[in-house]
Write a protein that holds these residues in place. Structure first.
Motif, PDB file in Angstrom:
ATOM      1  N   UNK A  75      38.038  44.441  35.314  1.00 42.16           N
ATOM      2  CA  UNK A  75      38.436  45.179  34.116  1.00 42.16           C
ATOM      3  C   UNK A  75      39.230  44.278  33.175  1.00 42.16           C
ATOM      4  N   UNK A  76      39.051  44.516  31.883  1.00 40.73           N
ATOM      5  CA  UNK A  76      39.735  43.745  30.862  1.00 40.73           C
ATOM      6  C   UNK A  76      41.224  44.076  30.881  1.00 40.73           C
ATOM      7  N   UNK A  77      42.051  43.038  30.895  1.00 43.28           N
ATOM      8  CA  UNK A  77      43.495  43.226  30.864  1.00 43.28           C
ATOM      9  C   UNK A  77      44.072  42.746  29.535  1.00 43.28           C
ATOM     10  N   UNK A  78      43.688  41.551  29.094  1.00 43.72           N
ATOM     11  CA  UNK A  78      44.292  40.996  27.893  1.00 43.72           C
ATOM     12  C   UNK A  78      43.366  39.984  27.239  1.00 43.72           C
ATOM     13  N   UNK A  79      43.375  39.983  25.912  1.00 43.09           N
ATOM     14  CA  UNK A  79      42.693  38.964  25.121  1.00 43.09           C
ATOM     15  C   UNK A  79      43.796  38.150  24.462  1.00 43.09           C
ATOM     16  N   UNK A  80      43.822  36.867  24.745  1.00 45.67           N
ATOM     17  CA  UNK A  80      44.858  36.009  24.198  1.00 45.67           C
ATOM     18  C   UNK A  80      44.482  35.549  22.793  1.00 45.67           C
TER      19      UNK A  80
END
Length: 96
Positions: A75-80
């Motif tokens: 699952x996606x947590x963070x896009x930097x």
């Protein structure tokens, strides 16, 4: 508080970190994956270097497609935020 943030240094574009968390007597194993995706769209035939908005939209669409097609076990947590003129963008996933 549902989550805590712990900074973990990543030196490799595809490094995987395994974190073990202990709550009282219960251990939980959590896996994270930091992926580096190509963010550059200058090779795209629709690319116009003078149209910054179109370039940004192309990058967003490309990233959205990469995330949508990613392994569903993660699952996606963070896009930097990529640095200016960066050709890659880093995305953090957590194993479900």
């Amino acid at each position: 508080m549902r989550e805590i943030c712990v900074p973990i240094p990543f030196t490799d574009d595809e490094q995987v970190a395994e974190v073990e968390v202990k709550f009282a007597n219960r251990k939980i194993s959590v896996q994270y994956r930091l992926e580096s995706f190509l963010w550059d769209v200058s090779d795209d035939s629709n690319f116009n270097p003078e149209d910054g908005i179109a370039e940004d939209l192309m990058k967003i669409y490309k990233l959205k497609k990469l995330i949508a097609d990613y392994d569903p076990a993660w699952e996606l947590i963070q896009i930097f935020t990529p640095s200016e003129n960066s050709k890659n963008i880093q995305v953090l996933f957590r194993k479900k």
